[in-house]
Design an enzyme around this catalytic site. Structure first.
Site, PDB file in Angstrom:
ATOM      1  N   HIS A 197       0.864  -1.188   0.000  1.00  0.00           N
ATOM      2  CA  HIS A 197       0.000   0.000   0.000  1.00  0.00           C
ATOM      3  C   HIS A 197       0.899   1.237   0.000  1.00  0.00           C
ATOM      4  CE1 HIS A 197      -3.259  -2.693   1.910  1.00  0.00           C
ATOM      5  NE2 HIS A 197      -3.501  -2.537   0.625  1.00  0.00           N
ATOM      6  N   GLU A 200       1.946   3.778   3.055  1.00  0.00           N
ATOM      7  CA  GLU A 200       2.494   3.221   4.285  1.00  0.00           C
ATOM      8  C   GLU A 200       4.030   3.249   4.232  1.00  0.00           C
ATOM      9  OE1 GLU A 200       0.492  -0.572   4.494  1.00  0.00           O
ATOM     10  OE2 GLU A 200      -1.484   0.392   4.422  1.00  0.00           O
ATOM     11  N   ARG A 255      -3.266   4.818  -1.909  1.00  0.00           N
ATOM     12  CA  ARG A 255      -3.136   3.450  -1.378  1.00  0.00           C
ATOM     13  C   ARG A 255      -2.897   2.410  -2.463  1.00  0.00           C
ATOM     14  NH1 ARG A 255      -5.376  -0.083   2.834  1.00  0.00           N
ATOM     15  NH2 ARG A 255      -6.502  -1.853   1.939  1.00  0.00           N
ATOM     16  N   HIS A 325       3.081  -3.674   6.718  1.00  0.00           N
ATOM     17  CA  HIS A 325       2.057  -2.654   6.486  1.00  0.00           C
ATOM     18  C   HIS A 325       2.095  -1.640   7.631  1.00  0.00           C
ATOM     19  CE1 HIS A 325      -0.251  -5.120   3.438  1.00  0.00           C
ATOM     20  NE2 HIS A 325       0.496  -6.051   4.012  1.00  0.00           N
ATOM     21  N   GLU A 399       1.485  -4.953  11.046  1.00  0.00           N
ATOM     22  CA  GLU A 399       0.968  -3.584  10.988  1.00  0.00           C
ATOM     23  C   GLU A 399       1.834  -2.791  11.952  1.00  0.00           C
ATOM     24  OE1 GLU A 399      -1.348  -2.231   9.132  1.00  0.00           O
ATOM     25  OE2 GLU A 399      -2.339  -3.976   8.236  1.00  0.00           O
TER      26      GLU A 399
END
Length: 438
Positions: A197, A200, A255, A325, A399
């Site tokens: 993405h 990020e 994104r 991510h 994440e």
């Protein structure tokens, strides 16, 4: 060891030009991204019932808000939050709706343009190159990252081999670094990708940090030496090259990929909804303008197709898949698309538990861990699920920091602590893999 250094004389010659350029870009001398985020707000929505979640879904669609955590708005559980970016012309309407319905909310960023121009994550007010060489504590453009890869390929040929697995939609090379000691013909391998993405940015920063640490500590750290002796690491610092470049030049919060749709003016596909595993079911959108658009068919994106082909070709020896991510501070494993327990749950869960504890030991940062569907939200067509379904037994999605205070605008001063703690988690997972847990 000097990684991607340049002659001091050339650097010195360029300094006056760099300083002039940086001065022009400072607040008061112009606006980043053509002032497109002026007045935009980032708001945390906190629905407590299914009815509130449904109402939020409708108003967010109507006002065309940017979901910073796509999918989480549709599921209500303890601690459910959704961060959204709302354009300035819709913020008053959203706030009025929230107050009228008594839905809980919190304004995280009052003015997004101001936050950008204060330099919370954009490297406009400092040099991206330190005097001694490459600076790993700032964000780098795609061009800089690819130059760095080329340089390491030349200067560290004993441990690094750079190659391309294909081209992006816009024709950019999809480069991968093969990292490891060439000790024998057959070795198990770990795949690592970052930047699936575009917005990020901490992901690509970590991929670079991982390579740097591997090269710097290979001789002094027994754990790293064991990792590089017994395993190969295939590292893709920027998966979504077109989108990442676009996030630097046009839209900081882009994104998706940048592919064109013949029937719609909206561009791009969510590269983490485009894989052939329960493709375009729950948690993905069929509408091309949505951030979670699954694409016209599985592997429609050349970037996804190239990585899938590579993983298929090497599936016999790739034993772990790690994707990085942001943001949420979570360590996730399959499944994303359903609430179910994977066959090797005990092994994977044990690895996640130890990794999260190792990560916390560095700076005390707490990560949640567990199946993606129940820990984050349900989503179909993800790379992690696809890798697991295609025979890679250890598949994880990180994440990274933070939990919403900065969101995608994680300041450069937090790159080092984020990468340092994540490094320990990755080493922990890798050593778990070497113990031959099934």
């Amino acid at each position: 060891m000097k990684l991607l250094g340049k002659p001091r004389s050339r650097t010195a010659a360029l300094l006056p030009l760099c300083l002039l350029f940086l001065k022009i870009l400072q607040p008061g001398h112009g606006h980043l991204y053509s002032n497109r985020y002026a007045g935009d707000k980032v708001i945390r929505l906190i629905p407590n019932t299914e009815e509130e979640a449904y109402a939020l879904k409708k108003i967010c669609h109507k006002l065309k808000v940017d979901l910073w955590q796509p999918g989480s708005i549709f599921y209500v559980s303890e601690g459910t939050v959704t961060d959204v970016r709302i354009p300035h012309n819709g913020s008053q309407a959203l706030l009025a709706f929230l107050q009228e319905t008594n839905i809980q909310y919190k304004i995280l960023i009052e003015d997004l343009q101001k936050a950008l121009e204060e330099g919370s994550s954009l490297p406009t007010q400092r040099s991206r190159r330190s005097l001694s060489g490459y600076n790993y504590e700032v964000y780098h453009s795609l061009k800089e990252i690819q130059h760095w890869m080329h340089h390491l390929n030349k200067t560290h040929s004993g441990l690094i081999h750079m190659f391309s697995i294909g081209n992006s939609y816009e024709g950019r090379s999809l480069f991968v670094l093969k990292l490891g000691r060439r000790s024998r013909a057959y070795k198990r391998a770990v795949w690592i990708d970052c930047g699936i993405h575009a917005r990020e940015w901490i992901g690509p920063a970590f991929c670079q940090w991982f390579v740097k640490e591997a090269l710097l500590t290979y001789k002094s750290d027994p754990t790293m030496r064991k990792m590089l002796t017994h395993l190969y690491f295939y590292i893709m610092p920027v998966f979504n090259v077109d989108g990442y470049h676009f996030s630097w030049t046009n839209d900081r919060f882009w994104r998706k990929t940048r592919s064109r749709n013949s029937r719609f003016r909206c561009r791009g596909v969510d590269a983490n909804r485009n894989w052939r595993v329960k493709w375009c079911e729950e948690g993905a959108s069929t509408y091309p303008c949505d951030d979670t658009y699954c694409g016209p068919f599985p592997e429609s994106e050349p970037e996804v197709k190239a990585v899938a082909n590579f993983l298929r070709k090497h599936r016999k020896h790739i034993r772990a898949y790690l994707s990085f991510h942001a943001y949420a501070q979570m360590l996730l494993y399959p499944y994303s698309y359903k609430y179910a327990t994977i066959p090797n749950f005990s092994c994977v869960e044990s690895a996640a538990y130890k990794a999260v504890n190792a990560l916390r030991s560095v700076h005390g940062v707490q990560y949640r861990y567990g199946p993606a569907s129940s820990t984050l939200y349900v989503s179909s067509g993800s790379s992690m699920d696809w890798a697991y379904k295609n025979g890679i037994p250890y598949t994880f999605a990180f994440e990274l920091r933070d939990t919403g205070h900065f969101g995608f605008l994680l300041p450069e001063m937090l790159i080092k602590p984020t990468c340092t703690e994540t490094m320990l988690a990755v080493k922990n997972i890798t050593m778990h893999l070497l113990k031959k847990c099934p």
